[in-house]
Design a protein around this motif. Structure first.
Motif, PDB file in Angstrom:
ATOM      1  N   ALA A 173       0.816  -1.216   0.000  1.00  0.00           N
ATOM      2  CA  ALA A 173       0.000   0.000   0.000  1.00  0.00           C
ATOM      3  C   ALA A 173       0.847   1.263   0.000  1.00  0.00           C
ATOM      4  O   ALA A 173       0.478   2.272  -0.603  1.00  0.00           O
ATOM      5  N   ARG A 174       1.996   1.209   0.658  1.00  0.00           N
ATOM      6  CA  ARG A 174       2.869   2.378   0.689  1.00  0.00           C
ATOM      7  C   ARG A 174       3.332   2.746  -0.714  1.00  0.00           C
ATOM      8  O   ARG A 174       3.346   3.911  -1.095  1.00  0.00           O
ATOM      9  N   GLY A 175       3.693   1.737  -1.495  1.00  0.00           N
ATOM     10  CA  GLY A 175       4.146   1.995  -2.857  1.00  0.00           C
ATOM     11  C   GLY A 175       3.037   2.382  -3.802  1.00  0.00           C
ATOM     12  O   GLY A 175       3.293   2.841  -4.915  1.00  0.00           O
ATOM     13  N   ALA A 176       1.781   2.196  -3.355  1.00  0.00           N
ATOM     14  CA  ALA A 176       0.634   2.517  -4.207  1.00  0.00           C
ATOM     15  C   ALA A 176      -0.009   3.842  -3.851  1.00  0.00           C
ATOM     16  O   ALA A 176      -1.102   4.154  -4.338  1.00  0.00           O
ATOM     17  N   GLU A 177       0.637   4.632  -3.011  1.00  0.00           N
ATOM     18  CA  GLU A 177       0.028   5.883  -2.552  1.00  0.00           C
ATOM     19  C   GLU A 177      -0.242   6.868  -3.680  1.00  0.00           C
ATOM     20  O   GLU A 177      -1.179   7.661  -3.607  1.00  0.00           O
ATOM     21  N   SER A 178       0.562   6.827  -4.733  1.00  0.00           N
ATOM     22  CA  SER A 178       0.374   7.769  -5.847  1.00  0.00           C
ATOM     23  C   SER A 178      -0.536   7.216  -6.943  1.00  0.00           C
ATOM     24  O   SER A 178      -0.706   7.853  -7.989  1.00  0.00           O
ATOM     25  N   LEU A 179      -1.129   6.030  -6.714  1.00  0.00           N
ATOM     26  CA  LEU A 179      -1.998   5.419  -7.721  1.00  0.00           C
ATOM     27  C   LEU A 179      -3.287   6.220  -7.877  1.00  0.00           C
ATOM     28  O   LEU A 179      -4.041   6.371  -6.918  1.00  0.00           O
ATOM     29  N   PRO A 180      -3.570   6.749  -9.069  1.00  0.00           N
ATOM     30  CA  PRO A 180      -4.832   7.473  -9.262  1.00  0.00           C
ATOM     31  C   PRO A 180      -5.995   6.495  -9.389  1.00  0.00           C
ATOM     32  O   PRO A 180      -5.787   5.294  -9.585  1.00  0.00           O
ATOM     33  N   PRO A 181      -7.226   6.973  -9.285  1.00  0.00           N
ATOM     34  CA  PRO A 181      -8.381   6.072  -9.430  1.00  0.00           C
ATOM     35  C   PRO A 181      -8.412   5.423 -10.813  1.00  0.00           C
ATOM     36  O   PRO A 181      -7.985   6.012 -11.807  1.00  0.00           O
ATOM     37  N   GLY A 182      -8.919   4.198 -10.840  1.00  0.00           N
ATOM     38  CA  GLY A 182      -9.215   3.558 -12.108  1.00  0.00           C
ATOM     39  C   GLY A 182     -10.646   3.883 -12.508  1.00  0.00           C
ATOM     40  O   GLY A 182     -11.255   4.818 -11.979  1.00  0.00           O
ATOM     41  N   HIS A 183     -11.198   3.096 -13.436  1.00  0.00           N
ATOM     42  CA  HIS A 183     -12.555   3.380 -13.922  1.00  0.00           C
ATOM     43  C   HIS A 183     -13.295   2.079 -14.198  1.00  0.00           C
ATOM     44  O   HIS A 183     -12.710   1.092 -14.640  1.00  0.00           O
ATOM     45  N   ARG A 184     -14.606   2.112 -13.943  1.00  0.00           N
ATOM     46  CA  ARG A 184     -15.498   1.014 -14.297  1.00  0.00           C
ATOM     47  C   ARG A 184     -16.582   1.531 -15.234  1.00  0.00           C
ATOM     48  O   ARG A 184     -16.824   2.734 -15.317  1.00  0.00           O
ATOM     49  N   HIS A 185     -17.225   0.594 -15.932  1.00  0.00           N
ATOM     50  CA  HIS A 185     -18.279   0.953 -16.882  1.00  0.00           C
ATOM     51  C   HIS A 185     -19.651   0.801 -16.225  1.00  0.00           C
ATOM     52  O   HIS A 185     -19.929  -0.202 -15.574  1.00  0.00           O
ATOM     53  N   TRP A 186     -20.500   1.809 -16.436  1.00  0.00           N
ATOM     54  CA  TRP A 186     -21.909   1.765 -16.044  1.00  0.00           C
ATOM     55  C   TRP A 186     -22.719   2.003 -17.315  1.00  0.00           C
ATOM     56  O   TRP A 186     -22.842   3.135 -17.766  1.00  0.00           O
ATOM     57  N   TRP A 187     -23.213   0.933 -17.914  1.00  0.00           N
ATOM     58  CA  TRP A 187     -23.887   1.005 -19.205  1.00  0.00           C
ATOM     59  C   TRP A 187     -22.963   1.688 -20.218  1.00  0.00           C
ATOM     60  O   TRP A 187     -21.895   1.160 -20.478  1.00  0.00           O
ATOM     61  N   ALA A 188     -23.313   2.829 -20.760  1.00  0.00           N
ATOM     62  CA  ALA A 188     -22.464   3.475 -21.768  1.00  0.00           C
ATOM     63  C   ALA A 188     -21.514   4.498 -21.164  1.00  0.00           C
ATOM     64  O   ALA A 188     -20.804   5.188 -21.907  1.00  0.00           O
ATOM     65  N   TRP A 189     -21.472   4.604 -19.835  1.00  0.00           N
ATOM     66  CA  TRP A 189     -20.661   5.626 -19.186  1.00  0.00           C
ATOM     67  C   TRP A 189     -19.498   5.006 -18.425  1.00  0.00           C
ATOM     68  O   TRP A 189     -19.574   3.862 -17.960  1.00  0.00           O
ATOM     69  N   THR A 190     -18.431   5.773 -18.293  1.00  0.00           N
ATOM     70  CA  THR A 190     -17.256   5.353 -17.533  1.00  0.00           C
ATOM     71  C   THR A 190     -17.151   6.213 -16.293  1.00  0.00           C
ATOM     72  O   THR A 190     -17.194   7.445 -16.379  1.00  0.00           O
ATOM     73  N   ARG A 191     -17.014   5.570 -15.138  1.00  0.00           N
ATOM     74  CA  ARG A 191     -16.972   6.296 -13.883  1.00  0.00           C
ATOM     75  C   ARG A 191     -15.717   5.912 -13.093  1.00  0.00           C
ATOM     76  O   ARG A 191     -15.292   4.761 -13.106  1.00  0.00           O
ATOM     77  N   ALA A 192     -15.135   6.917 -12.399  1.00  0.00           N
ATOM     78  CA  ALA A 192     -13.944   6.674 -11.589  1.00  0.00           C
ATOM     79  C   ALA A 192     -14.250   5.698 -10.462  1.00  0.00           C
ATOM     80  O   ALA A 192     -15.356   5.685  -9.913  1.00  0.00           O
ATOM     81  N   TYR A 193     -13.253   4.901 -10.113  1.00  0.00           N
ATOM     82  CA  TYR A 193     -13.424   3.896  -9.054  1.00  0.00           C
ATOM     83  C   TYR A 193     -12.112   3.784  -8.290  1.00  0.00           C
ATOM     84  O   TYR A 193     -11.055   3.504  -8.869  1.00  0.00           O
ATOM     85  N   ASP A 194     -12.167   4.010  -6.989  1.00  0.00           N
ATOM     86  CA  ASP A 194     -10.958   4.026  -6.178  1.00  0.00           C
ATOM     87  C   ASP A 194     -11.208   3.348  -4.828  1.00  0.00           C
ATOM     88  O   ASP A 194     -11.378   4.012  -3.808  1.00  0.00           O
ATOM     89  N   PRO A 195     -11.247   1.999  -4.809  1.00  0.00           N
ATOM     90  CA  PRO A 195     -11.519   1.306  -3.550  1.00  0.00           C
ATOM     91  C   PRO A 195     -10.294   1.205  -2.651  1.00  0.00           C
ATOM     92  O   PRO A 195     -10.417   0.834  -1.482  1.00  0.00           O
ATOM     93  N   GLY A 196      -9.103   1.494  -3.185  1.00  0.00           N
ATOM     94  CA  GLY A 196      -7.879   1.361  -2.417  1.00  0.00           C
ATOM     95  C   GLY A 196      -7.055   0.172  -2.872  1.00  0.00           C
ATOM     96  O   GLY A 196      -7.393  -0.521  -3.833  1.00  0.00           O
ATOM     97  N   PHE A 197      -5.965  -0.056  -2.191  1.00  0.00           N
ATOM     98  CA  PHE A 197      -5.033  -1.137  -2.537  1.00  0.00           C
ATOM     99  C   PHE A 197      -5.369  -2.372  -1.709  1.00  0.00           C
ATOM    100  O   PHE A 197      -6.047  -2.280  -0.683  1.00  0.00           O
ATOM    101  N   ASP A 198      -4.875  -3.539  -2.149  1.00  0.00           N
ATOM    102  CA  ASP A 198      -5.174  -4.787  -1.444  1.00  0.00           C
ATOM    103  C   ASP A 198      -3.926  -5.655  -1.372  1.00  0.00           C
ATOM    104  O   ASP A 198      -3.641  -6.428  -2.283  1.00  0.00           O
ATOM    105  N   GLU A 199      -3.184  -5.533  -0.265  1.00  0.00           N
ATOM    106  CA  GLU A 199      -1.968  -6.327  -0.122  1.00  0.00           C
ATOM    107  C   GLU A 199      -2.266  -7.821  -0.041  1.00  0.00           C
ATOM    108  O   GLU A 199      -1.406  -8.643  -0.358  1.00  0.00           O
TER     109      GLU A 199
END
Length: 464
Positions: free
Chosen positions: A212-238
């Motif tokens: 998690a320390r090395g992932a601190e600068s990771l920006p949010p990813g994105h998931r699809h909701w029908w035809a739209w793309t939305r940011a998704y940032d649940p955090g890191f998972d060691e």
């Protein structure tokens, strides 16, 4: 990994860096470059906000970037991404390093090194080749825990249940979760620390991390909701580092690919075995030790895709041609998986002077969320109509039975597909919403049909 091997890798990587620095520095592609044009089309077709691609051809490395990251910044070759199951190739390299050092053996049972009630009666080789008896569902059941406390990986491994048949091939993250726990047990150190010291650092991957320390600068990813793309940032998972949760960049993965092609990552005595088909998965296709192999003996392609909720990655090697392609995207959707996975081979073809069209996604998964969305207003509308529309008691009960059965079937759809509702909410949120809301609306329709109508049915009065 021995200190002599560490120094040898470091020396080779340093030499590679010195000879390739002038070429690698000129990574900005022209707007009319065919590869850049393909990346732009591919990104737009798949609803990907930002992508980074590296094409390695012998000593030349060219990077192609497009779009923005989850924080709105332009993507660059140093933008961090989650690499998903590309991390399995890291775990395989670490395990094979322990084999080379004589600390474990491929055909030893895992419980010789790893104690615990959940430790499977399987060999190291079976875990590497996905034949240990775990299913995809077994791995999914302990994924996305977002546990970053010490011992997270071991805790996830202890919660595993094995429901498959040992000896049969079944691709699953569960195998590499157990291998991660094995690495920690044998070395007495965390997976992230072992990966840093034995692989990332000697390979020159300065921006790659499995904690998690090395992932601190990771920006949010994105998931699809029908035809739209939305940011998704649940955090890191060691707890998922050994099979999917590793942060890296296009620059680092290009360095990794070059080191692999130079024969300086996998032990020389085990490389051929690791990159040979151990388990057949299709015509001229199979799985080795942490790598997928396509093409048989002619123009082998050694590769691995990776996906986490919000990110996609692909490292594809052509060892016989000394070529490789790295693809990173900050969005993922199951419905786009075929198109995302096709990009690496397409980009290699375009880079060679050929042409390629952007592959289509999965039509069933593309349309399923829309079909489910239609059920919601349809079910509610029919439920209201049933409250006011008089009909015979027999017809109303028939309607109630059909609608009730449809509601139950829809609610059970995730489990029938071998996944939990939590998994569906994480990986296919639009379908999950459609399943829940659709089953509720059909349930209301069944209830409306079962109850007497608001306007009672009046029998016609016979004339006297």
């Amino acid at each position: 990994m021995t200190s002599s091997r560490f120094l040898a890798i470091a020396a080779v990587v340093a030499a590679i860096s010195l000879t390739a620095a002038p070429t690698s520095a000129a990574t900005a592609a022209d707007a009319d470059d065919p590869v850049q044009a393909y990346v732009e089309r591919w990104r737009e077709a798949n609803g990907v906000p930002g992508a980074a691609v590296a094409v390695i051809d012998d000593d030349e490395v060219r990077t192609y970037v497009s779009g923005t990251d989850g924080a709105g910044r332009p993507v660059s070759r140093t933008t961090p991404f989650l690499v998903g199951s590309v991390a399995k190739t890291f775990t395989s390299a670490l395990v094979l390093g322990l084999v080379e050092d004589g600390r474990i053996r491929l055909d030893d049972p895992v419980d010789r090194y790893l104690d615990g009630p959940a430790t499977p009666r399987a060999t190291v080789r079976q875990l590497l080749t996905h034949t240990a008896g775990y299913t995809a569902g077994d791995g999914l059941a302990v994924s996305e825990r977002f546990d970053n406390e010490p011992g997270a990986l071991r805790r996830a491994a202890e919660d595993l249940e094995r429901s498959g048949v040992p000896g049969e091939y079944a691709y699953t993250s569960a195998d590499y979760l157990v291998l991660g726990a094995l690495i920690e047990e044998v070395t007495g150190r965390s997976f992230a620390a072992v990966a840093e010291e034995s692989l990332f650092e000697p390979a020159g991957m300065t921006a790659t991390a499995a904690d998690a320390r090395g992932a601190e600068s990771l920006p949010p990813g994105h998931r699809h909701w029908w035809a739209w793309t939305r940011a998704y940032d649940p955090g890191f998972d060691e707890s998922g580092a050994s099979y999917g949760y590793v942060v890296s960049t296009a620059e680092d993965l290009a360095t990794y690919a070059r080191a692999l092609l130079a024969g300086e990552v996998l032990p020389r005595t085990l490389e051929d075995e690791a990159w040979s088909i151990q388990e057949v998965t299709g015509q001229d296709r199979g799985y080795g030790f942490g790598w997928s192999i396509d093409g048989g003996d002619e123009r082998r392609r050694i590769h691995h895709t990776g996906a986490t909720p919000g990110y996609f990655a692909h490292v594809s090697l052509l060892p016989d041609d000394d070529r490789a392609v790295v693809v990173l995207a900050n969005a993922y959707a199951e419905k786009r998986a075929p198109s995302l996975a096709a990009a690496a081979a397409d980009i290699d073809e375009v880079a060679r002077g050929g042409s390629a069209n952007v592959a289509a996604g999965d039509p069933l998964l593309t349309w399923a969320p829309w079909v489910l969305a239609v059920l919601i207003p349809a079910g509610l509308g029919l439920a209201l109509l049933a409250r006011r529309a008089p009909a015979s008691t027999r017809s109303r009960w028939a309607c109630a039975v059909v609608a009730g059965a449809a509601a139950v079937g829809l609610a059970l759809l995730p489990s029938l597909m071998g996944v939990s509702l939590d998994f569906a909410i994480t990986w296919v949120p639009d379908m999950a919403i459609g399943v829940v809301a659709g089953s509720v609306s059909l349930g209301l329709l069944a209830l409306s049909c079962a109850l007497p109508p608001a306007v009672p049915h009046r029998r016609p009065v016979k004339a006297r």
